[in-house]
Design a protein around this motif. Sequence first.
Motif, PDB file in Angstrom:
ATOM      1  N   GLN A 200      28.664  30.581  20.349  1.00 13.84           N
ATOM      2  CA  GLN A 200      27.893  30.978  21.535  1.00 13.84           C
ATOM      3  C   GLN A 200      28.825  31.089  22.748  1.00 13.84           C
ATOM      4  O   GLN A 200      29.800  30.346  22.873  1.00 13.84           O
ATOM      5  CB  GLN A 200      26.816  29.919  21.785  1.00 13.84           C
ATOM      6  CG  GLN A 200      25.710  30.364  22.717  1.00 13.84           C
ATOM      7  CD  GLN A 200      24.618  29.297  22.782  1.00 13.84           C
ATOM      8  OE1 GLN A 200      24.626  28.438  23.647  1.00 13.84           O
ATOM      9  NE2 GLN A 200      23.678  29.378  21.856  1.00 13.84           N
ATOM     10  N   ARG A 201      28.497  32.032  23.648  1.00 14.90           N
ATOM     11  CA  ARG A 201      29.297  32.230  24.847  1.00 14.90           C
ATOM     12  C   ARG A 201      28.387  32.675  25.988  1.00 14.90           C
ATOM     13  O   ARG A 201      27.237  33.076  25.765  1.00 14.90           O
ATOM     14  CB  ARG A 201      30.367  33.289  24.598  1.00 14.90           C
ATOM     15  CG  ARG A 201      29.804  34.695  24.395  1.00 14.90           C
ATOM     16  CD  ARG A 201      30.851  35.666  23.909  1.00 14.90           C
ATOM     17  NE  ARG A 201      30.324  37.047  23.869  1.00 14.90           N
ATOM     18  CZ  ARG A 201      30.949  38.051  23.260  1.00 14.90           C
ATOM     19  NH1 ARG A 201      32.105  37.832  22.636  1.00 14.90           N
ATOM     20  NH2 ARG A 201      30.427  39.273  23.285  1.00 14.90           N
ATOM     21  N   ALA A 202      28.901  32.603  27.206  1.00 10.82           N
ATOM     22  CA  ALA A 202      28.131  33.059  28.363  1.00 10.82           C
ATOM     23  C   ALA A 202      28.059  34.580  28.372  1.00 10.82           C
ATOM     24  O   ALA A 202      29.007  35.262  27.969  1.00 10.82           O
ATOM     25  CB  ALA A 202      28.769  32.549  29.645  1.00 10.82           C
ATOM     26  N   VAL A 203      26.929  35.109  28.831  1.00 12.51           N
ATOM     27  CA  VAL A 203      26.781  36.553  28.955  1.00 12.51           C
ATOM     28  C   VAL A 203      27.663  37.042  30.093  1.00 12.51           C
ATOM     29  O   VAL A 203      27.653  36.488  31.197  1.00 12.51           O
ATOM     30  CB  VAL A 203      25.314  36.938  29.216  1.00 12.51           C
ATOM     31  CG1 VAL A 203      25.182  38.424  29.538  1.00 12.51           C
ATOM     32  CG2 VAL A 203      24.458  36.597  28.000  1.00 12.51           C
ATOM     33  N   ALA A 226      22.374  33.199  31.158  1.00 18.65           N
ATOM     34  CA  ALA A 226      22.106  33.400  29.731  1.00 18.65           C
ATOM     35  C   ALA A 226      23.354  33.220  28.881  1.00 18.65           C
ATOM     36  O   ALA A 226      24.483  33.356  29.362  1.00 18.65           O
ATOM     37  CB  ALA A 226      21.518  34.792  29.508  1.00 18.65           C
ATOM     38  N   THR A 227      23.133  32.890  27.607  1.00 22.85           N
ATOM     39  CA  THR A 227      24.216  32.800  26.635  1.00 22.85           C
ATOM     40  C   THR A 227      23.912  33.735  25.465  1.00 22.85           C
ATOM     41  O   THR A 227      22.760  34.099  25.223  1.00 22.85           O
ATOM     42  CB  THR A 227      24.389  31.367  26.107  1.00 22.85           C
ATOM     43  OG1 THR A 227      23.166  30.931  25.497  1.00 22.85           O
ATOM     44  CG2 THR A 227      24.767  30.422  27.223  1.00 22.85           C
ATOM     45  N   GLU A 241      22.396  37.716  19.403  1.00 21.31           N
ATOM     46  CA  GLU A 241      21.262  36.934  19.895  1.00 21.31           C
ATOM     47  C   GLU A 241      21.525  36.522  21.339  1.00 21.31           C
ATOM     48  O   GLU A 241      22.528  35.851  21.634  1.00 21.31           O
ATOM     49  CB  GLU A 241      21.044  35.682  19.050  1.00 21.31           C
ATOM     50  CG  GLU A 241      19.914  34.809  19.578  1.00 21.31           C
ATOM     51  CD  GLU A 241      19.801  33.474  18.870  1.00 21.31           C
ATOM     52  OE1 GLU A 241      18.818  32.768  19.105  1.00 21.31           O
ATOM     53  OE2 GLU A 241      20.726  33.131  18.092  1.00 21.31           O
ATOM     54  N   VAL A 242      20.646  36.940  22.255  1.00 18.57           N
ATOM     55  CA  VAL A 242      20.674  36.467  23.632  1.00 18.57           C
ATOM     56  C   VAL A 242      19.715  35.282  23.667  1.00 18.57           C
ATOM     57  O   VAL A 242      18.500  35.463  23.589  1.00 18.57           O
ATOM     58  CB  VAL A 242      20.262  37.561  24.634  1.00 18.57           C
ATOM     59  CG1 VAL A 242      20.409  37.054  26.057  1.00 18.57           C
ATOM     60  CG2 VAL A 242      21.096  38.815  24.427  1.00 18.57           C
ATOM     61  N   LEU A 300      11.877  39.772  20.019  1.00 12.12           N
ATOM     62  CA  LEU A 300      11.744  39.259  21.384  1.00 12.12           C
ATOM     63  C   LEU A 300      11.411  37.778  21.372  1.00 12.12           C
ATOM     64  O   LEU A 300      10.663  37.300  20.515  1.00 12.12           O
ATOM     65  CB  LEU A 300      10.654  40.047  22.117  1.00 12.12           C
ATOM     66  CG  LEU A 300      10.870  41.570  22.151  1.00 12.12           C
ATOM     67  CD1 LEU A 300       9.687  42.264  22.796  1.00 12.12           C
ATOM     68  CD2 LEU A 300      12.167  41.914  22.875  1.00 12.12           C
ATOM     69  N   ASP A 301      11.952  37.052  22.354  1.00 17.01           N
ATOM     70  CA  ASP A 301      11.751  35.596  22.405  1.00 17.01           C
ATOM     71  C   ASP A 301      11.007  35.202  23.683  1.00 17.01           C
ATOM     72  O   ASP A 301      10.709  36.032  24.547  1.00 17.01           O
ATOM     73  CB  ASP A 301      13.099  34.882  22.329  1.00 17.01           C
ATOM     74  CG  ASP A 301      12.990  33.559  21.577  1.00 17.01           C
ATOM     75  OD1 ASP A 301      11.900  32.964  21.567  1.00 17.01           O
ATOM     76  OD2 ASP A 301      14.013  33.123  21.002  1.00 17.01           O
ATOM     77  N   ARG A 302      10.742  33.902  23.830  1.00 22.02           N
ATOM     78  CA  ARG A 302       9.833  33.410  24.874  1.00 22.02           C
ATOM     79  C   ARG A 302      10.330  33.651  26.292  1.00 22.02           C
ATOM     80  O   ARG A 302       9.539  33.955  27.183  1.00 22.02           O
ATOM     81  CB  ARG A 302       9.588  31.909  24.673  1.00 22.02           C
ATOM     82  CG  ARG A 302       8.787  31.597  23.407  1.00 22.02           C
ATOM     83  CD  ARG A 302       8.534  30.107  23.281  1.00 22.02           C
ATOM     84  NE  ARG A 302       7.767  29.803  22.080  1.00 22.02           N
ATOM     85  CZ  ARG A 302       7.413  28.564  21.713  1.00 22.02           C
ATOM     86  NH1 ARG A 302       7.780  27.531  22.474  1.00 22.02           N
ATOM     87  NH2 ARG A 302       6.721  28.371  20.616  1.00 22.02           N
ATOM     88  N   SER A 303      11.621  33.480  26.518  1.00 18.80           N
ATOM     89  CA  SER A 303      12.125  33.669  27.880  1.00 18.80           C
ATOM     90  C   SER A 303      11.911  35.099  28.349  1.00 18.80           C
ATOM     91  O   SER A 303      11.689  35.339  29.546  1.00 18.80           O
ATOM     92  CB  SER A 303      13.615  33.313  27.957  1.00 18.80           C
ATOM     93  OG  SER A 303      13.809  31.942  27.725  1.00 18.80           O
TER      94      SER A 303
END
Length: 338
Positions: A200-203, A226-227, A241-242, A300-303
């Motif tokens: 994982q990394r920062a956007v 976001a990551t 994956e964001v 799509l996810d919750r955020s």
Amino acid sequence: MAQGSGSRVPWSKWIVPVLAFGMLATAAHVWLNTNVLGHKDVCGGLVSTAAAEAVFPATGRISDRYGLDSRPGDALDFKCTVWSSSVLPGSADEHLLIWGSRERGDFAFTGGRWHSPATVSFFSGDVTGGVGDGQGWVLLPSSCTRSLPALIEGHAPERSDPVELARLLTDVANRAAVRAGCAGDRPMAAPRSLSAAPTQRAVSDATLCGVPGLVFPGADGGNGKATETVQERTGPTWACEVKGHATYAVTQEPKILAEIAASPGYAQQPQVAGRRVSGFDTRHVVTDCSGTPTYFSLELDRSYTSALGTPGTPTPDELFKSFLDVVGKRYGCSASTP
């Protein structure tokens, strides 16, 4: 008379019991904590104990305890739990779930019980599958497809070797195909190595998922916190994956595309940015990219869904259009279909 001559015990009196005890202790260790002299196969002959033992992080006695749980009418619908047991201090029983099932052709990209495709090491060629974070799957030959494609799925303990898990699942798939009478001309060969799963990394402020111009799946300016986890494009499957927002996936893997097209519900969908697409809905589609069928998936996810309606938040249709337009250029599908 020599002092104490009658108090000495001949060495033969004590060495034999010590050796006997050592042999018994060794035999008990081998029997209770390893699979030496154990069964060659478990789960009705579908699982090699040697292959299963290689997956577990520690040695132990391999068994299936309750045996194979199969469903009548479909030899490829089954479950079996393989156990590794040991009586060594500090050890605990561990288990490995082996599951034969049928899923929609794009199962690996649609969430549910499946890990994010961005965290999975995909492999293709002689055998098609994916392994990531203790979970893996392998497709059975297309000759085993009955309405839905068949696959072998495995859930392993933490710290399990992903390459060994891929080898085990490939071996189970070969055995299951033979038992079901749908094996190919030759057994599938497991991959010898796997690509490393990304971290994982920062956007980045400039790009999302390493793709300039891809619209952020959330409120305007939200990318600063976001990551993302991004697959490097080293094979026919790419995913990003964001975290908490959305997961993008693309594949041109021929066996996956064939199983997608063979699944119930696969049909022509409304055009996206002037392109003809087919699929299961407007965000899980296949389009032609320079003569190659290419699958695009957006989960799509919750955020993201909680930000819908907020100024600067793109709609799902806008997100998917951006995805197909921008990422599609990498696959030669930038031109619209008339």
